[in-house]
Design an enzyme around this catalytic site. Structure first.
Site, PDB file in Angstrom:
ATOM      1  N   HIS A 182     116.092   3.959  21.226  1.00  8.51           N
ATOM      2  CA  HIS A 182     115.572   2.587  21.053  1.00  8.51           C
ATOM      3  C   HIS A 182     115.276   1.931  22.401  1.00  8.51           C
ATOM      4  O   HIS A 182     115.321   0.702  22.521  1.00  8.51           O
ATOM      5  CB  HIS A 182     116.563   1.710  20.274  1.00  8.51           C
ATOM      6  CG  HIS A 182     116.984   2.274  18.963  1.00  8.51           C
ATOM      7  ND1 HIS A 182     116.343   1.987  17.778  1.00  8.51           N
ATOM      8  CD2 HIS A 182     117.983   3.138  18.649  1.00  8.51           C
ATOM      9  CE1 HIS A 182     116.932   2.635  16.792  1.00  8.51           C
ATOM     10  NE2 HIS A 182     117.923   3.346  17.287  1.00  8.51           N
ATOM     11  N   SER A 312      95.166   0.070  42.446  1.00 15.74           N
ATOM     12  CA  SER A 312      94.697  -1.298  42.234  1.00 15.74           C
ATOM     13  C   SER A 312      93.630  -1.657  43.251  1.00 15.74           C
ATOM     14  O   SER A 312      93.697  -1.240  44.411  1.00 15.74           O
ATOM     15  CB  SER A 312      95.863  -2.280  42.348  1.00 15.74           C
ATOM     16  OG  SER A 312      95.410  -3.615  42.287  1.00 15.74           O
TER      17      SER A 312
END
Length: 458
Positions: A182, A312
């Site tokens: 999870h 980027s």
């Protein structure tokens, strides 16, 4: 010199580019379907030419074509495969649902070149298409092309990926990391166990994909228009498969039921389903790699993927996990392709499926994408990532879930109290357990040793 010439078919005259090898029927398709600018896949056209060569040889052996003509047709097909043949196949994927336009494209191109080779007239319909219908040659070509691409490209790529993962697992066996369920901290695992799970997923996906090959190697060829075999020699299907096997090295055979193979695309739907399963597997691997690589400071930072390009245009020094991202996009595309194939598979009305070009394009696209990205994932992500031992050790030392190992001794409730206190106070689990149990430090160090906990048991 004019730019066009006049060709004729059963509908009349039509202007065709002067240098084109194809004729009127192909030109009609070019005129009728300016839809996507996307041609039928190269793997499909390759398989179609192999099928035409096999058909010509079969017809010669069955005395349906004389030897010089049959040999001219077969030799032309094989010669085309040695050249830049795609320039002669301009028909759009989004065309007639039977793929007749692509079949006639092949028939016309081969007839033109075979006529030159023979020094006499070779007819696209009567000779190149002898004993065939678009309704059996196109479904057969879907099977042939998919079987070849899976055998020659995808399965070798998956073996390479699996072997790369296994090799990396051996390399990182000594590293123990915090397991997660999870996305929350769980019991520790070895890095080699994580990668071993990946390798098994890839191996199993390959087994499932390989399991569809026998069905793909059943061919509709010989069923002609509706499955009855009208206008085909009774032994044509058998001879065709034999000739095709000589050309490909695979084990094609006449299908168990021509009506099913012409009227449906169930085998392609099944094959696509297995490709989708592989896509799901690769998505899982890509996401695991991205999460473990996240950071480098504010994420997990457990591994460092190879830096392949600046990440980027505005943030200097940023590097992104580009190979896992590309892998995830491939997986998404393959899942989408599978949905399209499922819809196309429903489009079999009575004796013929009428979305055959769509099935071919999406199925072969999925195989190509999966084969290519599997090698990229192996070579540019898994083989080269580095493990950040400091991050792994730091997280393990602060992981209160290690208290799970004390359940058999102190009980679940007491263990939960210790875990919550360790969370709350930000202290190592061993210190809190030492205060709240009768176990001494030496015993706790044995019980809470992350390496030993990866082996399971009591």
């Amino acid at each position: 010199m004019t730019d066009t010439r006049i060709e004729r078919d059963s509908m009349g005259e039509l202007a065709v580019p002067a240098t084109a090898l194809y004729g009127a029927q192909t030109q009609r398709a070019v005129n009728n379907f300016p839809v996507s600018g996307q041609r039928m896949p190269q793997a499909f056209v390759r398989a179609l030419l192999l099928a035409k060569a096999a058909a010509a040889r079969a017809n010669v052996s069955l005395q349906q074509l004389d030897a010089p003509m049959g040999e001219a047709i077969a030799d032309t097909c094989l010669q085309l495969l040695q050249e830049d043949f795609m320039q002669h196949f301009p028909v759009d994927v989004f065309q007639t649902g039977s793929g007749t336009s692509s079949n006639m494209n092949a028939n016309e191109v081969v007839a033109t070149l075979a006529s030159r080779r023979l020094g006499g007239k070779v007819n696209p319909n009567d000779h190149v298409n002898c004993g065939q219908s678009s309704n059996d040659i196109i479904p057969s070509t879907i099977h042939i092309s998919a079987a070849l691409e899976i055998s020659e490209r995808l399965l070798p790529a998956l073996r390479h990926l699996e072997q790369t993962i296994q090799s990396k697992a051996g390399e990182v066996h000594a590293y123990v990391k915090t397991g997660r369920t999870h996305l929350m901290d769980a019991m520790p695992v070895r890095m080699s166990q994580v990668l071993g799970g990946w390798a098994q997923q890839v191996r199993q996906a390959g087994v499932h994909i390989e399991s569809v090959l026998p069905a793909l190697q059943q061919l509709a060829q010989g069923g002609t228009a509706v499955g009855t075999g009208i206008n085909a020699h009774p032994r044509f299907a058998e001879r065709f498969s034999q000739e095709l096997n000589d050309l490909t090295g695979l084990a094609f055979r006449p299908g168990d039921d021509f009506f099913a193979l012409i009227g449906s695309q169930d085998t392609a739907v099944a094959a696509s389903g297995q490709l989708k399963t592989l896509a799901v597997t690769l998505m899982k691997l890509a996401n695991d790699l991205r999460w473990m690589n996240s950071g480098p400071l504010a994420g997990l930072g457990e591994i460092e993927l190879e830096a392949l390009q600046p990440g980027s245009s505005i943030m200097p020094g940023k590097v992104n996990p580009v190979i896992p991202e590309a892998t995830a996009m491939v997986a998404a595309q393959v899942i989408g392709n599978d949905a399209a194939i499922a819809v196309a598979g429903q489009s079999g009305n009575f004796e013929l499926n009428v979305m055959l070009p769509l099935v071919a394009d999406n199925l072969l696209h999925s195989i190509q994408l999966l084969a290519n990205v599997s090698r990229l994932l192996a070579d540019k992500a898994i083989a080269s990532f580095k493990v950040n031992q400091g991050k792994l050790s730091e997280a393990l030392a602060r992981n209160p879930i290690l208290v799970t190992a004390l359940n058999p001794i102190i009980g679940y409730q007491k263990a939960a109290e210790i875990a919550k206190q360790a969370y709350r106070e930000g202290r190592p689990i061993i210190d809190v357990a030492l205060e709240n149990t009768d176990l001494d430090r030496a015993r706790l160090e044995v019980l809470l040793d992350p390496e030993k906990l990866t082996a399971g048991g009591l």
